[in-house]
Write a protein that holds these residues in place. Structure first.
Motif, PDB file in Angstrom:
ATOM      1  N   ASP A  56      -1.262  -8.727 -16.342  1.00  0.00           N
ATOM      2  CA  ASP A  56      -2.412  -8.088 -17.257  1.00  0.00           C
ATOM      3  C   ASP A  56      -2.914  -9.033 -17.894  1.00  0.00           C
ATOM      4  OD1 ASP A  56      -3.156  -5.370 -18.954  1.00  0.00           O
ATOM      5  OD2 ASP A  56      -1.572  -6.406 -20.368  1.00  0.00           O
ATOM      6  N   ALA A  57      -2.186  -9.919 -18.063  1.00  0.00           N
ATOM      7  CA  ALA A  57      -2.987 -11.533 -18.960  1.00  0.00           C
ATOM      8  C   ALA A  57      -4.243 -12.410 -18.234  1.00  0.00           C
ATOM      9  CB  ALA A  57      -2.260 -12.776 -19.568  1.00  0.00           C
ATOM     10  N   ASP A  58      -4.148 -12.358 -16.972  1.00  0.00           N
ATOM     11  CA  ASP A  58      -5.299 -12.624 -16.137  1.00  0.00           C
ATOM     12  C   ASP A  58      -6.882 -11.929 -16.379  1.00  0.00           C
ATOM     13  OD1 ASP A  58      -6.840 -13.998 -13.853  1.00  0.00           O
ATOM     14  OD2 ASP A  58      -5.165 -14.615 -12.685  1.00  0.00           O
ATOM     15  N   PRO A  59      -7.617 -12.353 -16.773  1.00  0.00           N
ATOM     16  CA  PRO A  59      -9.340 -11.664 -17.537  1.00  0.00           C
ATOM     17  C   PRO A  59      -9.538 -11.694 -15.141  1.00  0.00           C
ATOM     18  CG  PRO A  59      -9.241 -14.130 -17.026  1.00  0.00           C
ATOM     19  CD  PRO A  59      -7.218 -13.720 -17.211  1.00  0.00           C
ATOM     20  N   GLU A  60      -9.185 -12.624 -14.107  1.00  0.00           N
ATOM     21  CA  GLU A  60      -9.878 -11.845 -13.199  1.00  0.00           C
ATOM     22  C   GLU A  60      -9.022 -10.688 -12.205  1.00  0.00           C
ATOM     23  OE1 GLU A  60     -12.334 -13.971 -11.695  1.00  0.00           O
ATOM     24  OE2 GLU A  60     -11.788 -14.763 -13.622  1.00  0.00           O
ATOM     25  N   ILE A  61      -8.055 -10.213 -12.790  1.00  0.00           N
ATOM     26  CA  ILE A  61      -7.036  -9.126 -12.225  1.00  0.00           C
ATOM     27  C   ILE A  61      -7.279  -7.929 -13.121  1.00  0.00           C
ATOM     28  CG2 ILE A  61      -4.292  -8.365 -11.671  1.00  0.00           C
ATOM     29  CD1 ILE A  61      -5.339 -10.572 -10.004  1.00  0.00           C
ATOM     30  N   ARG A  62      -8.206  -6.641 -12.166  1.00  0.00           N
ATOM     31  CA  ARG A  62      -8.453  -5.937 -12.585  1.00  0.00           C
ATOM     32  C   ARG A  62      -7.574  -4.649 -12.865  1.00  0.00           C
ATOM     33  NH1 ARG A  62     -14.469  -6.575 -14.463  1.00  0.00           N
ATOM     34  NH2 ARG A  62     -13.853  -8.650 -15.594  1.00  0.00           N
ATOM     35  N   ALA A  63      -6.568  -4.614 -11.456  1.00  0.00           N
ATOM     36  CA  ALA A  63      -5.659  -3.777 -10.426  1.00  0.00           C
ATOM     37  C   ALA A  63      -4.616  -4.150 -10.232  1.00  0.00           C
ATOM     38  CB  ALA A  63      -6.296  -2.234 -10.326  1.00  0.00           C
ATOM     39  N   VAL A  64      -3.739  -3.453 -10.277  1.00  0.00           N
ATOM     40  CA  VAL A  64      -2.309  -4.020  -9.716  1.00  0.00           C
ATOM     41  C   VAL A  64      -1.688  -3.020  -8.618  1.00  0.00           C
ATOM     42  CG1 VAL A  64       0.227  -5.153  -9.624  1.00  0.00           C
ATOM     43  CG2 VAL A  64      -1.324  -5.279 -11.822  1.00  0.00           C
ATOM     44  N   VAL A  65      -1.534  -3.681  -7.571  1.00  0.00           N
ATOM     45  CA  VAL A  65      -0.492  -2.742  -6.076  1.00  0.00           C
ATOM     46  C   VAL A  65       1.091  -3.154  -6.149  1.00  0.00           C
ATOM     47  CG1 VAL A  65       0.171  -1.679  -4.611  1.00  0.00           C
ATOM     48  CG2 VAL A  65      -2.403  -1.692  -5.283  1.00  0.00           C
ATOM     49  N   VAL A  66       2.178  -2.135  -6.956  1.00  0.00           N
ATOM     50  CA  VAL A  66       3.109  -1.962  -6.106  1.00  0.00           C
ATOM     51  C   VAL A  66       3.543  -1.549  -4.716  1.00  0.00           C
ATOM     52  CG1 VAL A  66       6.009  -1.956  -7.682  1.00  0.00           C
ATOM     53  CG2 VAL A  66       3.582  -2.568  -8.719  1.00  0.00           C
ATOM     54  N   THR A  67       4.088  -2.054  -4.573  1.00  0.00           N
ATOM     55  CA  THR A  67       4.462  -1.644  -2.847  1.00  0.00           C
ATOM     56  C   THR A  67       6.342  -3.100  -2.978  1.00  0.00           C
ATOM     57  OG1 THR A  67       4.505  -0.990  -0.701  1.00  0.00           O
ATOM     58  CG2 THR A  67       3.252  -3.012  -1.769  1.00  0.00           C
ATOM     59  N   GLY A  68       6.497  -2.136  -1.278  1.00  0.00           N
ATOM     60  CA  GLY A  68       8.190  -2.575  -1.295  1.00  0.00           C
ATOM     61  C   GLY A  68       7.894  -2.993   0.195  1.00  0.00           C
ATOM     62  N   ALA A  69       8.758  -4.322   0.549  1.00  0.00           N
ATOM     63  CA  ALA A  69       8.325  -4.681   1.611  1.00  0.00           C
ATOM     64  C   ALA A  69       9.804  -4.176   2.604  1.00  0.00           C
ATOM     65  CB  ALA A  69       8.754  -5.998   1.469  1.00  0.00           C
ATOM     66  N   GLY A  70       9.512  -3.917   4.050  1.00  0.00           N
ATOM     67  CA  GLY A  70       9.471  -3.336   4.696  1.00  0.00           C
ATOM     68  C   GLY A  70      10.334  -1.805   5.108  1.00  0.00           C
ATOM     69  N   ARG A  71      11.065  -1.114   5.007  1.00  0.00           N
ATOM     70  CA  ARG A  71      10.981   0.562   4.974  1.00  0.00           C
ATOM     71  C   ARG A  71      12.055   1.140   3.478  1.00  0.00           C
ATOM     72  NH1 ARG A  71      14.893   2.059  10.264  1.00  0.00           N
ATOM     73  NH2 ARG A  71      14.205   3.857   9.384  1.00  0.00           N
ATOM     74  N   ALA A  72      11.942  -0.031   2.827  1.00  0.00           N
ATOM     75  CA  ALA A  72      11.876   0.387   1.417  1.00  0.00           C
ATOM     76  C   ALA A  72      11.381   0.667   0.335  1.00  0.00           C
ATOM     77  CB  ALA A  72      13.837   0.224   0.488  1.00  0.00           C
ATOM     78  N   PHE A  73      10.365   1.367  -0.592  1.00  0.00           N
ATOM     79  CA  PHE A  73       9.926   0.756  -1.789  1.00  0.00           C
ATOM     80  C   PHE A  73      11.449   0.124  -2.347  1.00  0.00           C
ATOM     81  CE2 PHE A  73       8.583   2.304  -6.454  1.00  0.00           C
ATOM     82  CZ  PHE A  73       7.706   1.397  -6.011  1.00  0.00           C
ATOM     83  N   CYS A  74      11.824   1.117  -3.131  1.00  0.00           N
ATOM     84  CA  CYS A  74      13.612   0.313  -4.235  1.00  0.00           C
ATOM     85  C   CYS A  74      14.178   1.236  -4.613  1.00  0.00           C
ATOM     86  CB  CYS A  74      12.484  -0.197  -5.924  1.00  0.00           C
ATOM     87  SG  CYS A  74      13.733  -0.871  -6.735  1.00  0.00           S
ATOM     88  N   PRO A  75      15.460   1.002  -3.767  1.00  0.00           N
ATOM     89  CA  PRO A  75      16.367   2.414  -4.016  1.00  0.00           C
ATOM     90  C   PRO A  75      17.139   2.395  -4.816  1.00  0.00           C
ATOM     91  CG  PRO A  75      17.178   0.718  -2.154  1.00  0.00           C
ATOM     92  CD  PRO A  75      15.789  -0.009  -2.736  1.00  0.00           C
ATOM     93  N   GLY A  76      16.708   1.856  -6.486  1.00  0.00           N
ATOM     94  CA  GLY A  76      17.792   1.093  -7.025  1.00  0.00           C
ATOM     95  C   GLY A  76      18.305   0.198  -7.112  1.00  0.00           C
ATOM     96  N   ALA A  77      19.172   0.543  -8.411  1.00  0.00           N
ATOM     97  CA  ALA A  77      19.576  -0.588  -9.238  1.00  0.00           C
ATOM     98  C   ALA A  77      20.611  -1.086  -7.676  1.00  0.00           C
ATOM     99  CB  ALA A  77      20.518  -0.281 -10.204  1.00  0.00           C
ATOM    100  N   ASP A  78      21.261  -2.546  -7.302  1.00  0.00           N
ATOM    101  CA  ASP A  78      21.637  -2.978  -6.762  1.00  0.00           C
ATOM    102  C   ASP A  78      23.044  -2.736  -6.585  1.00  0.00           C
ATOM    103  OD1 ASP A  78      23.609  -4.582  -5.128  1.00  0.00           O
ATOM    104  OD2 ASP A  78      22.087  -5.734  -4.167  1.00  0.00           O
ATOM    105  N   LEU A  79      24.175  -1.974  -5.481  1.00  0.00           N
ATOM    106  CA  LEU A  79      25.514  -1.095  -5.916  1.00  0.00           C
ATOM    107  C   LEU A  79      26.113  -2.165  -6.260  1.00  0.00           C
ATOM    108  CD1 LEU A  79      25.141   1.219  -3.146  1.00  0.00           C
ATOM    109  CD2 LEU A  79      24.935   1.680  -6.021  1.00  0.00           C
TER     110      LEU A  79
END
Length: 261
Positions: free
Chosen positions: A45-68
């Motif tokens: 957000d603070a970088d004037p060169e960046i105008r959009a962000v993609v959030v994703t996960g590596a592998g087969r999961a996005f994020c399954p929640g908090a670490d058990l």
């Protein structure tokens, strides 16, 4: 390109990508990972060169929640101190830059909240979702009891939160939770292409102001929301974004909008 505290950050022109990358825990989050995620979005957000962000996960999961393991620690002792980490979990909702969630696989609990706080959500075909909280003896965490009804309506939100049932990307599309479902192998390029379109054609300040409007005007009666929007509209008439938007249209070229900060 490196992964710090389970989060990888990289840039490609005006688009930044934040990837949850903790393969030994299927991208489950601990406190350092939450903090890193929030820091990365604020960095973008603070970088004037960046105008959009993609959030994703590596592998087969996005994020399954908090670490058990983290939940086991909490369950065994007194509540963790410091209730401000919600600012990191909900960072997508507080930054001015638009955030696109590319949900590539399992999305549950804390990961579900992160996805819901993004501006736009795309999912891979067959990806699985669950709020999970009720089935872990928890409550609707991090403001999801506000976020989810705004996305899918009160009835469906209560269903998904109270039951904690698993549902598919295709059902999420039917519920209005995600905007598109695409083949798994095409998700990354689809989300990046969408983010690139935002970065190229939409004024950063317009998008940032709109995000503030979504949060503020939704709480107002319609006449007050319209009055607030009219004030912002009149202010925008004197901004350079309008002149550039008109010039680029008339000249049939991509706009050269200034950064929003």
């Amino acid at each position: 390109m490196s992964t710090v505290d389970g989060v990888r950050y990289e840039t490609d022109g005006a688009v930044a990508t934040c990837t949850f990358d903790k393969p030994d825990r299927s991208n489950a989050m601990d406190v350092p990972m939450q903090a890193r995620y929030g820091a990365v979005l604020r960095q973008a957000d603070a970088d004037p060169e960046i105008r959009a962000v993609v959030v994703t996960g590596a592998g087969r999961a996005f994020c399954p929640g908090a670490d058990l393991g983290l939940l086991d620690t909490i369950a065994a002792g007194p509540p963790v101190e410091g209730g401000e980490n919600f600012r990191d979990v909900l960072a997508a909702a507080s930054v001015g830059v638009p955030v696109v969630a590319a949900i590539n696989g399992g999305c549950a609990g804390l990961g579900f909240v992160i996805a819901c706080s993004a501006d736009v959500r795309f999912a891979a075909a067959g990806a699985k979702f669950t709020t999970a909280f009720a089935r872990r003896g928890l409550i609707a965490e991090y403001g999801i009891a506000k976020l989810l009804p705004e996305l899918v309506g009160q009835g469906r939100a209560r269903d998904l939160l109270l039951s904690g049932r698993t549902f598919t990307a295709e059902q999420a599309l039917d519920y209005g939770l995600v905007q598109e479902v695409v083949p798994a192998g095409e998700l990354a390029s689809f989300a990046h292409g969408y983010a690139s379109e935002l970065a190229t054609h939409s004024a950063p300040r317009s998008m940032a102001v709109m995000k503030e409007q979504f949060a503020r005007e939704a709480l107002l009666p319609l006449p007050e929301a319209a009055r607030s929007a009219t004030e912002l509209m009149i202010e925008s008439f004197g901004r350079p974004e309008l002149a550039e938007g008109l010039a680029s249209w008339n000249e049939r070229r991509p706009p050269r909008f200034p950064p929003h900060r």
